[in-house]
Design a protein around this motif. Structure first.
Motif, mmCIF file in Angstrom:
data_model
loop_
_atom_site.group_PDB
_atom_site.id
_atom_site.type_symbol
_atom_site.label_atom_id
_atom_site.label_comp_id
_atom_site.label_asym_id
_atom_site.label_seq_id
_atom_site.Cartn_x
_atom_site.Cartn_y
_atom_site.Cartn_z
ATOM 1 N N THR A 45 0.829 -1.209 0.000
ATOM 2 C CA THR A 45 0.000 0.000 0.000
ATOM 3 C C THR A 45 0.859 1.252 0.000
ATOM 4 N N ILE A 46 1.891 1.259 0.853
ATOM 5 C CA ILE A 46 2.790 2.413 0.927
ATOM 6 C C ILE A 46 3.521 2.603 -0.402
ATOM 7 N N ALA A 47 3.979 1.488 -0.998
ATOM 8 C CA ALA A 47 4.682 1.579 -2.278
ATOM 9 C C ALA A 47 3.763 2.125 -3.367
ATOM 10 N N PHE A 48 2.520 1.672 -3.393
ATOM 11 C CA PHE A 48 1.552 2.166 -4.384
ATOM 12 C C PHE A 48 1.301 3.662 -4.185
ATOM 13 N N MET A 49 1.149 4.074 -2.923
ATOM 14 C CA MET A 49 0.941 5.494 -2.632
ATOM 15 C C MET A 49 2.155 6.320 -3.050
ATOM 16 N N ALA A 50 3.353 5.755 -2.861
ATOM 17 C CA ALA A 50 4.568 6.463 -3.267
ATOM 18 C C ALA A 50 4.610 6.667 -4.773
ATOM 19 N N LEU A 51 4.279 5.617 -5.528
ATOM 20 C CA LEU A 51 4.282 5.727 -6.985
ATOM 21 C C LEU A 51 3.241 6.730 -7.467
ATOM 22 N N VAL A 52 2.031 6.633 -6.919
ATOM 23 C CA VAL A 52 0.958 7.536 -7.340
ATOM 24 C C VAL A 52 1.280 8.977 -6.943
ATOM 25 N N GLY A 53 1.745 9.170 -5.710
ATOM 26 C CA GLY A 53 2.044 10.511 -5.234
ATOM 27 C C GLY A 53 3.133 11.190 -6.048
ATOM 28 N N ASN A 54 4.202 10.454 -6.345
ATOM 29 C CA ASN A 54 5.295 11.054 -7.119
ATOM 30 C C ASN A 54 4.896 11.272 -8.575
ATOM 31 N N ALA A 55 4.086 10.350 -9.132
ATOM 32 C CA ALA A 55 3.604 10.549 -10.502
ATOM 33 C C ALA A 55 2.707 11.781 -10.588
ATOM 34 N N LEU A 56 1.828 11.957 -9.596
ATOM 35 C CA LEU A 56 0.964 13.140 -9.582
ATOM 36 C C LEU A 56 1.778 14.418 -9.426
ATOM 37 N N MET A 57 2.838 14.353 -8.602
ATOM 38 C CA MET A 57 3.685 15.530 -8.426
ATOM 39 C C MET A 57 4.337 15.936 -9.749
ATOM 40 N N ILE A 58 4.835 14.946 -10.491
ATOM 41 C CA ILE A 58 5.471 15.238 -11.783
ATOM 42 C C ILE A 58 4.455 15.811 -12.771
ATOM 43 N N LEU A 59 3.276 15.183 -12.835
ATOM 44 C CA LEU A 59 2.237 15.658 -13.753
ATOM 45 C C LEU A 59 1.763 17.057 -13.390
ATOM 46 N N LEU A 60 1.625 17.318 -12.086
ATOM 47 C CA LEU A 60 1.175 18.624 -11.638
ATOM 48 C C LEU A 60 2.172 19.713 -12.024
ATOM 49 N N ILE A 61 3.441 19.438 -11.835
ATOM 50 C CA ILE A 61 4.469 20.430 -12.171
ATOM 51 C C ILE A 61 4.504 20.679 -13.673
ATOM 52 N N GLN A 62 4.274 19.622 -14.457
ATOM 53 C CA GLN A 62 4.237 19.810 -15.906
ATOM 54 C C GLN A 62 2.975 20.556 -16.344
ATOM 55 N N TRP A 63 1.873 20.368 -15.631
ATOM 56 C CA TRP A 63 0.586 20.940 -16.048
ATOM 57 C C TRP A 63 0.470 22.425 -15.705
ATOM 58 N N ASP A 64 0.916 22.810 -14.514
ATOM 59 C CA ASP A 64 0.717 24.176 -14.033
ATOM 60 C C ASP A 64 1.898 25.048 -14.464
ATOM 61 N N LEU A 65 1.637 26.024 -15.301
ATOM 62 C CA LEU A 65 2.690 26.906 -15.798
ATOM 63 C C LEU A 65 3.338 27.716 -14.672
ATOM 64 N N ARG A 66 2.595 27.953 -13.579
ATOM 65 C CA ARG A 66 3.177 28.696 -12.456
ATOM 66 C C ARG A 66 4.300 27.923 -11.777
ATOM 67 N N LEU A 67 4.327 26.629 -11.994
ATOM 68 C CA LEU A 67 5.342 25.787 -11.353
ATOM 69 C C LEU A 67 6.528 25.501 -12.269
ATOM 70 N N HIS A 68 6.576 26.162 -13.406
ATOM 71 C CA HIS A 68 7.714 25.982 -14.314
ATOM 72 C C HIS A 68 8.863 26.891 -13.875
ATOM 73 N N THR A 69 9.414 26.581 -12.725
ATOM 74 C CA THR A 69 10.526 27.324 -12.143
ATOM 75 C C THR A 69 11.624 26.326 -11.782
ATOM 76 N N PRO A 70 12.855 26.792 -11.580
ATOM 77 C CA PRO A 70 13.936 25.861 -11.200
ATOM 78 C C PRO A 70 13.621 25.051 -9.950
ATOM 79 N N MET A 71 12.994 25.670 -8.940
ATOM 80 C CA MET A 71 12.698 24.949 -7.707
ATOM 81 C C MET A 71 11.807 23.736 -7.971
ATOM 82 N N TYR A 72 10.758 23.953 -8.758
ATOM 83 C CA TYR A 72 9.832 22.854 -9.011
ATOM 84 C C TYR A 72 10.380 21.868 -10.035
ATOM 85 N N PHE A 73 11.248 22.313 -10.903
ATOM 86 C CA PHE A 73 11.915 21.363 -11.795
ATOM 87 C C PHE A 73 12.784 20.405 -10.976
#
Length: 321
Positions: A45-73
């Motif tokens: 369960t923890i491993a699945f949550m880790a995969l989903v959480g990190n995948a969502l983080m990557i997708l969110l940073i790619q989706w939101d133009l406000r997050l296209h900064t060095p910190m979020y990259f």
């Protein structure tokens, strides 16, 4: 002492004949009692949550133009490393547990060592790059676009991957070059260089000392850079006259400090303890913490403060579609 080790290994060879390319046996993390089956379910369960959480983080940073900064990259690269780290250990562990077939080939063992060290070492330097980013943001906000520009951000990211891969390749190649005795049981749930060299039928003291030095350098050099960055940040914050500015500065760095504490606490416990204090059981538990639990906590820690508004907007847009 070394002669006794060779004699014992020779006895093992006489009792359990095997070919040099025979598989290793991973003894695993858990047994098959009811309580351990429950723990296995929790690990998955923890491993699945880790995969989903990190995948969502990557997708969110790619989706939101406000997050296209060095910190979020840099944060997206951290999420990528965490997702790959979970994928390197958990699928094999789950397959071994469910099928009862716990063997792993020499090549498979080498690949696990390579990826674990690449991702672990790369994350050390990536966290140092993120600390520098926070230092520039807090101490030199007006010069941030110049001091933390995209070319520098990309060089730091590529450097993190390269240094981790160089360490992983070196240790994997050398660890697999030793002759191994017939009893090839690894008391772990994945292949790790320190546990693998214990099975060698040759004197590994030189390699163990070099491996220890490499691990110390890979941990301490980035850690010193992180401490330097946050010492300068703390000094700058204490000189701020506005209470609101202090709170904002502390909030900016709090997530990264928490992630650094989790990662370095586990890594130092695993790789920098003297041999006399090492325990296979403790190593397995702490390895599970940094390779499974920490990747699940990292996106949670960052998203609670940094990306909550963007995450809600992204979910709302997705639901509307």
């Amino acid at each position: 002492m070394f002669q006794n080790k060779i004699q014992n290994r020779a006895g093992d060879v006489a009792q359990w004949p095997s070919t040099p390319d025979s598989d290793f046996i991973l003894l695993g993390l858990l047994g098959h009692s009811r309580a351990q089956q429950f723990l296995f379910g929790m690990v998955l369960t923890i491993a699945f949550m880790a995969l989903v959480g990190n995948a969502l983080m990557i997708l969110l940073i790619q989706w939101d133009l406000r997050l296209h900064t060095p910190m979020y990259f840099l944060l997206s690269q951290l999420s990528l490393m965490d997702a790959m780290l979970v994928s390197t250990t958990v699928p094999k562990m789950a397959a071994d547990y469910l099928t009862g077939i716990k063997s792993i080939s020499l090549a498979g063992c080498g690949l696990q060592i390579f990826f674990l060290l690449t991702l672990g070492g790369g994350e050390c330097f990536l966290l140092a790059a993120m600390a520098y980013d926070r230092y520039v943001a807090v101490c030199h906000p007006l010069r941030y676009p110049m001091l933390m520009n995209w070319p520098l951000c990309l060089r730091m990211t590529m450097g993190s991957w390269f240094l981790g891969a160089a360490d992983g390749l070196m240790q994997a190649v050398v660890a697999l070059s030793f002759p191994f005795c017939s009893r090839r049981e690894i008391d772990h749930f994945f292949c790790e260089a320190p546990t693998l060299v214990r099975l060698a039928c040759a004197d590994t003291s030189v390699f163990e000392n070099v491996m220890y030095i490499c691990c110390v350098l890979m941990l301490l050099v980035p850690f010193c850079l992180i401490l330097t960055s946050y010492s300068l940040i703390l000094a700058a914050v204490l000189h701020m006259g506005s209470t609101e500015a202090r709170k904002k500065a502390f909030a900016t760095c709090s997530s990264h400090v928490a992630v650094v504490g989790l990662f370095y606490g586990a890594a130092i416990f695993i790789y920098m303890r003297p041999k006399s204090y090492r325990s296979a059981h403790h190593d397995k538990v702490v390895s599970a913490f940094y390779s499974i639990l920490t990747p699940m906590l990292n996106p949670l820690i960052y998203s609670l403060r940094n990306s909550e508004g963007a995450f809600r907007n992204w979910l709302g847009k997705t639901h509307a579609m």
